[in-house]
Design a protein around this motif. Structure first.
Motif, PDB file in Angstrom:
ATOM      1  N   ILE A  13      35.025 -22.140  35.750  1.00 14.63           N
ATOM      2  CA  ILE A  13      35.400 -21.705  37.092  1.00 14.63           C
ATOM      3  C   ILE A  13      36.851 -21.095  36.778  1.00 14.63           C
ATOM      4  O   ILE A  13      37.630 -21.997  36.029  1.00 14.63           O
ATOM      5  N   THR A  27      32.606 -13.528  29.693  1.00 12.72           N
ATOM      6  CA  THR A  27      31.823 -14.823  29.960  1.00 12.72           C
ATOM      7  C   THR A  27      30.833 -14.762  31.177  1.00 12.72           C
ATOM      8  O   THR A  27      29.501 -15.197  30.831  1.00 12.72           O
ATOM      9  N   ASP A  52      39.024 -22.043  39.967  1.00 15.76           N
ATOM     10  CA  ASP A  52      39.663 -23.235  40.001  1.00 15.76           C
ATOM     11  C   ASP A  52      41.017 -23.160  40.735  1.00 15.76           C
ATOM     12  O   ASP A  52      41.810 -22.302  40.410  1.00 15.76           O
ATOM     13  N   GLU A 257      38.837 -22.120  24.118  1.00 16.75           N
ATOM     14  CA  GLU A 257      40.097 -22.839  24.537  1.00 16.75           C
ATOM     15  C   GLU A 257      40.048 -23.747  25.525  1.00 16.75           C
ATOM     16  O   GLU A 257      40.817 -24.554  25.557  1.00 16.75           O
ATOM     17  N   LEU A 293      38.352 -12.715  23.549  1.00 18.45           N
ATOM     18  CA  LEU A 293      38.512 -11.345  23.362  1.00 18.45           C
ATOM     19  C   LEU A 293      39.831 -10.647  23.465  1.00 18.45           C
ATOM     20  O   LEU A 293      40.485 -11.091  24.223  1.00 18.45           O
TER      21      LEU A 293
HETATM   22  N1  MSP Z   1      40.103 -23.076  35.110  1.00 18.66           N
HETATM   23  C1  MSP Z   1      39.914 -23.259  33.498  1.00 18.66           C
HETATM   24  C2  MSP Z   1      38.623 -23.450  33.582  1.00 18.66           C
HETATM   25  C3  MSP Z   1      37.974 -24.858  34.298  1.00 18.66           C
HETATM   26  S1  MSP Z   1      36.213 -24.947  34.008  1.00 18.66           S
HETATM   27  C4  MSP Z   1      35.734 -26.289  34.621  1.00 18.66           C
HETATM   28  C5  MSP Z   1      40.359 -22.010  32.855  1.00 18.66           C
HETATM   29  N2  MSP Z   1      40.143 -20.798  33.690  1.00 18.66           N
HETATM   30  S2  MSP Z   1      40.629 -19.387  33.077  1.00 18.66           S
HETATM   31  O1  MSP Z   1      40.982 -18.460  34.280  1.00 18.66           O
HETATM   32  O2  MSP Z   1      41.753 -19.555  32.263  1.00 18.66           O
HETATM   33  O3  MSP Z   1      39.568 -18.847  32.472  1.00 18.66           O
HETATM   34  C6  MSP Z   1      38.943 -19.464  31.339  1.00 18.66           C
HETATM   35  C7  MSP Z   1      37.688 -18.720  30.814  1.00 18.66           C
HETATM   36  O4  MSP Z   1      37.642 -17.344  31.256  1.00 18.66           O
HETATM   37  C8  MSP Z   1      37.740 -18.807  29.438  1.00 18.66           C
HETATM   38  O5  MSP Z   1      37.101 -20.086  28.960  1.00 18.66           O
HETATM   39  C9  MSP Z   1      36.708 -17.737  29.134  1.00 18.66           C
HETATM   40  O6  MSP Z   1      35.592 -18.259  29.558  1.00 18.66           O
HETATM   41  C10 MSP Z   1      37.140 -16.542  29.970  1.00 18.66           C
HETATM   42  N3  MSP Z   1      38.222 -15.777  29.542  1.00 18.66           N
HETATM   43  C11 MSP Z   1      39.443 -15.697  30.065  1.00 18.66           C
HETATM   44  N4  MSP Z   1      40.251 -14.619  29.123  1.00 18.66           N
HETATM   45  C12 MSP Z   1      39.355 -14.397  28.008  1.00 18.66           C
HETATM   46  C13 MSP Z   1      39.471 -13.647  27.062  1.00 18.66           C
HETATM   47  N5  MSP Z   1      40.716 -12.941  26.743  1.00 18.66           N
HETATM   48  N6  MSP Z   1      38.416 -13.528  26.069  1.00 18.66           N
HETATM   49  C14 MSP Z   1      37.505 -14.347  26.086  1.00 18.66           C
HETATM   50  N7  MSP Z   1      37.076 -15.227  27.240  1.00 18.66           N
HETATM   51  C15 MSP Z   1      38.061 -15.200  28.171  1.00 18.66           C
HETATM   52  O7  MSP Z   1      40.728 -22.028  31.899  1.00 18.66           O
END
Ligand code: MSP
Length: 631
Positions: A13, A27, A52, A257, A293
């Motif tokens: 999320i 994703t 989130d 990450e 990415l």
């Molecule tokens: N809110 C938390 C996740 C909670 S899950 C219970 C979070 N959010 S985030 O907005 O930072 O999004 C993380 C996810 O977005 C990554 O784990 C990935 O799946 C996707 N990505 C966001 N930027 C990305 C890239 N530049 N490359 C690949 N995936 C990326 O962490």
């Protein structure tokens, strides 16, 4: 008997501190493909995505826009939802952590962990990263966050702790007994290494008093739940109060990450709660962490202004072009790079000239010669297609989408060759009707199988091809794209999208570093600005004069990389080559390369420049390793 429970799949999320970019879309696309593929294999599948929305990071982002957190999160959550909808992503439920129903389930997890004896009160005084919402226990004041590099802040608070330490061995056993649970293998190894580090896991604070924007801890007034205790539960909440049993999730798809949270904290919370309430808190079936990415080989970030969004690409080349590119170009699980050039090159080569051309050729001939497939394919072609389908299936089972697609494209190439070899146009000319029917039946069967093999990756285009196979008008499914035309178009739409989002958030434009009231106004730079300069310790391996340039020395400097760097330094009048060899110097390692005197200088050596005097090279009194970063 088949499993009556739908296959339950989740994306992370997403944080709502900023609008979605293609990293998030990546994703969600992969999850959408897995969902479509699982449903196509006969089962039912359910995909949850969402946002989130709690925590200090979000509250600060809202305040920066002069908005209340809820108003702000409504806007950004809306942006995520709108992007997924517009992009045709086939999710079943969008879970927001601000949904009141969610607080109820977070409270239940907490109560179960507490009942099982895994919650206690304790106090924490130390450094905290508000960006990652993490206590950083092994840093010194002034150190940046080891994960995100942003400044840490000092806090002191009384919290509720989760006894994570009690789960070190249980989690080691769990990951060792379930080698497929955390994939790819490299990530599982990372998790095991983390669990096996000396001292094992430390207990985890799961409440915050410094943060107001969160779900209140029921029996601890003034405290809200730590965002990850809240966030992970979104997967669970989304599965509740439904006609069909959905929990446990079969797969959590994540970026690498956030592996630790999913492969360590999450199973530990659920194991703890299970002790109090067996059967209610089953562990998910597994986690797959994909890679990062990059954009033009650089991390996408707002401050670098290199964020790419999915919608402009969709408007110019179609959603399928991006879906295909991301899954074909990047071995799923590894890191990968996005660039507009690579996107358009692949689009033309694989889609316009590859699949699109085959479809157009075959359907045009079939119609021209009046052939409808009255017979199936000959054995050799039928075998080729069966092998392709099973190879693709096996690859998808391992989440190796690029390999699955490779198998399909091998057949596309093979069929192109087959047409050239069989020359249906000559068969038509010479009146060899039987052979002509055989050849085109083979081609049509191949197009059908190929279309179905790519249908989860390119749902829109395969629907178009299917329509044409069924007699619909023939139009180019992937019209050729001229890079000189489409790239500027996508970039222009990017700009429009950016200002639309900025306007939505109540600002006329994204703050431009130069225009906004930044620390520069006072002659200061921010830590982020400083961290853009990659200063490294280098060892001079050789130094030579540069012919016809009396100020320059041609240096070879080892920065601990695969190859030494060539650097031209304007110090020839102050240092003799032999004074430099074996000397450690400071190098600006990320300066754009520059051509001088026919040589490419790949960095700059740092020196004190004295008014009217000679430059003095920066150096170290203590011994420092080559490649060490100065920060
Ligand atoms: N809110 C938390 C996740 C909670 S899950 C219970 C979070 N959010 S985030 O907005 O930072 O999004 C993380 C996810 O977005 C990554 O784990 C990935 O799946 C996707 N990505 C966001 N930027 C990305 C890239 N530049 N490359 C690949 N995936 C990326 O962490």
């Amino acid at each position: 008997m088949s499993d009556p429970k739908p296959y339950y799949l989740t994306t992370p999320i997403y944080y709502v501190n900023a609008a979605p970019h293609i990293g998030h879309t990546y994703t969600t696309i992969a999850a959408d493909v897995i969902k479509r593929w699982k449903s196509a294999s006969g089962g039912q599948a359910f995909l949850t995505t969402g946002t989130d929305e709690h925590g200090q990071k979000i509250a600060r982002a809202a305040a920066a826009q002069g908005k209340q957190p809820k108003e702000f999160t409504d806007l950004i959550a809306g942006e995520f939802k709108r992007t997924w909808d517009e992009f045709g992503l086939n999710y079943d439920y969008f879970q927001r952590t601000t949904d009141p129903k969610h607080a109820k389930y977070v409270g239940q997890l907490y109560a179960a962990c507490k009942k099982a004896g895994y919650i206690y009160s304790g106090s924490y005084s130390g450094l905290y990263c508000f960006n990652d919402e993490l206590y950083v226990t092994d840093a010194k004041p002034g150190d940046p966050c080891p994960d995100c590099g942003r400044p840490l802040e000092q806090i002191t608070e009384e919290n509720q702790y989760f006894k994570l330490s009690a789960f070190t061995q249980r989690l080691i056993d769990f990951h060792e007994k379930n080698p497929e649970w955390c994939r790819p293998e490299i990530r599982r190894n990372e998790v095991l290494a983390f669990l096996k580090q000396e001292g094992g896991l430390k207990d985890l604070s799961i409440s915050r008093s410094t943060v107001k924007w969160g779900i209140p801890v029921p029996d601890f007034p003034g405290q809200v739940f730590y965002v990850w205790f809240d966030a992970l539960m979104a997967y669970y909440t989304a599965a509740q109060e439904r006609e069909q049993k959905l929990w446990p999730a079969n797969l959590h798809l994540i970026g690498k990450e956030i592996l630790r949270f999913h492969a360590i904290y999450w199973p530990a919370f659920l194991m703890a709660a299970t002790e109090a309430e067996p059967d209610k808190w089953e562990l998910p079936g597994g986690v797959f962490a994909h890679g990062w990415l990059l954009f033009d080989n650089d991390k996408m970030s707002k401050s670098k202004g290199n964020i790419v969004r999915a919608t402009p690409i969709q408007k110019v080349l179609g959603a399928d072009a991006l879906r295909y590119f991301l899954l074909r170009e990047i071995p799923f699980g590894g890191d990968g790079n996005f660039s507009f050039d690579a996107l358009v090159t692949r689009y033309n080569a694989d889609l316009a000239n590859g699949l699109g051309n085959l479809v157009a050729r075959v359907l045009t001939m079939a119609r021209q010669y009046g052939i409808t497939p009255t017979r199936g394919a000959t054995q050799d072609i039928a075998d080729l297609l069966t092998d392709m389908t099973s190879e693709r299936q096996k690859a998808f089972e391992r989440y190796e989408f690029h390999r699955g697609l490779d198998a399909v494209w091998n057949v596309i190439t093979r069929m192109d060759r087959y047409i050239v070899e069989q020359k249906p146009w000559e068969l038509a000319k010479t009146g060899n009707r039987d052979k002509l029917e055989e050849v085109l039946a083979n081609c049509l069967t191949a197009v059908q199988s190929i279309t179905s093999a790519v249908s989860q990756v390119m749902p829109e285009s395969s629907a178009k091809i299917t329509q044409q196979l069924e007699g619909g008008d023939l139009t180019a499914v992937f019209p050729r794209a001229d890079a000189k035309e489409v790239i500027p178009k996508m970039q222009e739409l990017e700009k429009q999208e950016l200002s639309r989002q900025a306007e939505l958030l109540g600002k006329k434009e994204e703050p431009k570093p130069a225009a906004a009231p930044t620390p520069e106004a006072n002659g200061f730079i921010s830590i982020d600005d400083f961290s853009k300069v990659d200063l490294r310790v280098g060892l001079v391996l050789s130094a030579e004069p540069v012919p016809k340039a009396d100020k320059l020395l041609h240096l070879k400097i080892d920065l601990g990389e695969a190859q030494p760097r060539t650097i031209l330094a304007g110090i020839a009048q102050h240092y003799k080559p032999e004074q430099l060899i074996n000397r450690k110097v400071v190098v600006v390692a990320n300066l754009a390369p520059r051509k001088m005197r026919g040589l490419e200088s790949q960095g700059m050596v740092v020196a004190a420049s004295l008014e009217g005097g000679s430059p003095v090279l920066a150096g170290f009194l203590e011994d420092v390793p080559v490649g060490a970063r100065l920060k």
